[in-house]
Design a protein around this motif. Sequence first.
Motif, short mmCIF file in Angstrom:
data_model
loop_
_atom_site.label_atom_id
_atom_site.label_comp_id
_atom_site.label_asym_id
_atom_site.label_seq_id
_atom_site.Cartn_x
_atom_site.Cartn_y
_atom_site.Cartn_z
N LEU A 162 73.55 65.39 31.92
CA LEU A 162 72.16 65.70 31.38
C LEU A 162 71.93 64.68 30.18
O LEU A 162 70.61 64.83 29.54
N ALA A 163 72.92 64.16 29.43
CA ALA A 163 72.66 63.29 28.08
C ALA A 163 71.64 62.34 28.38
O ALA A 163 71.05 61.93 27.49
N GLU A 164 71.46 61.76 29.52
CA GLU A 164 70.50 60.60 30.05
C GLU A 164 69.41 61.26 30.80
O GLU A 164 68.59 60.19 31.29
N HIS A 165 69.07 62.56 30.92
CA HIS A 165 67.80 62.84 31.72
C HIS A 165 66.79 62.86 30.84
O HIS A 165 66.88 63.17 29.83
N PRO A 166 65.67 62.75 31.54
CA PRO A 166 64.27 62.97 30.87
C PRO A 166 64.03 64.06 29.96
O PRO A 166 63.12 63.95 29.02
N LEU A 167 64.57 65.19 30.49
CA LEU A 167 64.30 66.54 29.87
C LEU A 167 65.24 66.68 28.51
O LEU A 167 65.38 67.62 28.00
N GLN A 168 66.26 65.64 28.50
CA GLN A 168 67.54 65.93 27.40
C GLN A 168 66.81 66.01 25.91
O GLN A 168 67.50 66.72 25.08
N GLN A 169 65.64 65.68 25.86
CA GLN A 169 65.28 65.58 24.45
C GLN A 169 64.44 66.98 24.14
O GLN A 169 64.04 67.21 22.87
N VAL A 170 64.23 67.81 25.10
CA VAL A 170 63.50 68.98 24.78
C VAL A 170 64.40 69.88 24.16
O VAL A 170 65.55 70.04 24.27
N ASP A 171 63.69 71.02 23.24
CA ASP A 171 64.50 72.06 22.76
C ASP A 171 64.55 73.18 23.43
O ASP A 171 65.55 73.91 23.50
N VAL A 172 63.63 73.31 24.24
CA VAL A 172 63.63 74.54 25.46
C VAL A 172 62.93 74.45 26.55
O VAL A 172 62.07 73.48 26.59
N VAL A 173 63.74 74.84 27.50
CA VAL A 173 62.96 74.77 29.02
C VAL A 173 62.62 76.35 29.26
O VAL A 173 63.36 77.31 29.58
N LEU A 174 61.41 76.43 29.81
CA LEU A 174 60.79 77.55 30.25
C LEU A 174 60.87 77.68 31.74
O LEU A 174 60.12 76.55 32.31
N ALA A 175 60.78 78.94 32.39
CA ALA A 175 60.85 78.92 33.95
C ALA A 175 60.64 80.40 34.23
O ALA A 175 61.29 81.28 33.48
N ALA A 176 60.01 80.86 35.31
CA ALA A 176 60.08 81.98 35.81
C ALA A 176 61.38 82.37 36.42
O ALA A 176 61.81 83.64 36.44
N SER A 177 62.43 81.51 36.83
CA SER A 177 63.71 81.80 37.24
C SER A 177 64.40 80.74 37.16
O SER A 177 64.00 79.60 37.03
N ALA A 178 65.81 80.98 36.79
CA ALA A 178 66.84 79.78 36.50
C ALA A 178 68.42 80.36 36.73
O ALA A 178 68.43 81.54 36.61
N GLY A 179 69.01 79.47 37.13
CA GLY A 179 70.46 79.89 37.40
C GLY A 179 71.28 79.88 36.10
O GLY A 179 71.16 79.23 35.35
N GLN A 180 72.15 80.57 36.08
CA GLN A 180 73.04 80.67 34.83
C GLN A 180 73.93 79.33 34.61
O GLN A 180 74.15 79.10 33.49
N GLN A 181 74.50 78.48 35.86
CA GLN A 181 75.03 77.37 35.62
C GLN A 181 74.05 76.36 34.86
O GLN A 181 74.52 75.67 34.17
N LEU A 182 72.80 76.23 35.16
CA LEU A 182 71.56 75.39 34.54
C LEU A 182 71.64 75.60 33.17
O LEU A 182 71.63 74.66 32.46
N ALA A 183 71.60 77.07 32.86
CA ALA A 183 71.46 77.51 31.56
C ALA A 183 72.74 76.91 30.57
O ALA A 183 72.51 76.25 29.60
N ALA A 184 73.84 76.94 31.11
CA ALA A 184 75.31 76.61 30.51
C ALA A 184 74.88 74.94 30.37
O ALA A 184 75.31 74.31 29.29
N ARG A 185 74.44 74.18 31.50
CA ARG A 185 74.65 72.65 31.44
C ARG A 185 73.53 72.48 30.35
O ARG A 185 73.73 71.29 29.75
#
Length: 119
Positions: free
Chosen positions: A50-73
């Motif tokens: 994720l260091a090169e991902h387009p969302l890497q620069q954001v401080d927060v990601v908001l969603a209605a649901s998400a997995g715990q592994q994604l939160a850790a990544r």
Amino acid sequence: MEIAIASQNRRTTTAHAGKCTHFWVLNTEKGSCVSLQLEPEQMLSLAGDLAEHPLQQVDVVLAASAGQQLAARLASVGTILSLTEHGDPRAAAEAWLKGCRPAPSVDGNGRCLMIIGRT
């Protein structure tokens, strides 16, 4: 601060942040909100480093649901993943900025945190 809100249909805050290919990115300092369309291989659930991902620069990601592994990544690159019960993306970001985090959730079959009583 930059906040990315999962919005697959471009109208509402959507579930499964890891499978979402469209995000609204709100920059609180500039007062701007831009559309970010990811390529299918850039879905957070498929993306490698994720260091090169387009969302890497954001401080927060908001969603209605998400997995715990994604939160850790995301946390590994300094990004907070937070769930929201707000269907309107702008309202979700405003609520997060006012300290409404995280929304009530339950485990969804051990894989995904799901919102209870989403409006």
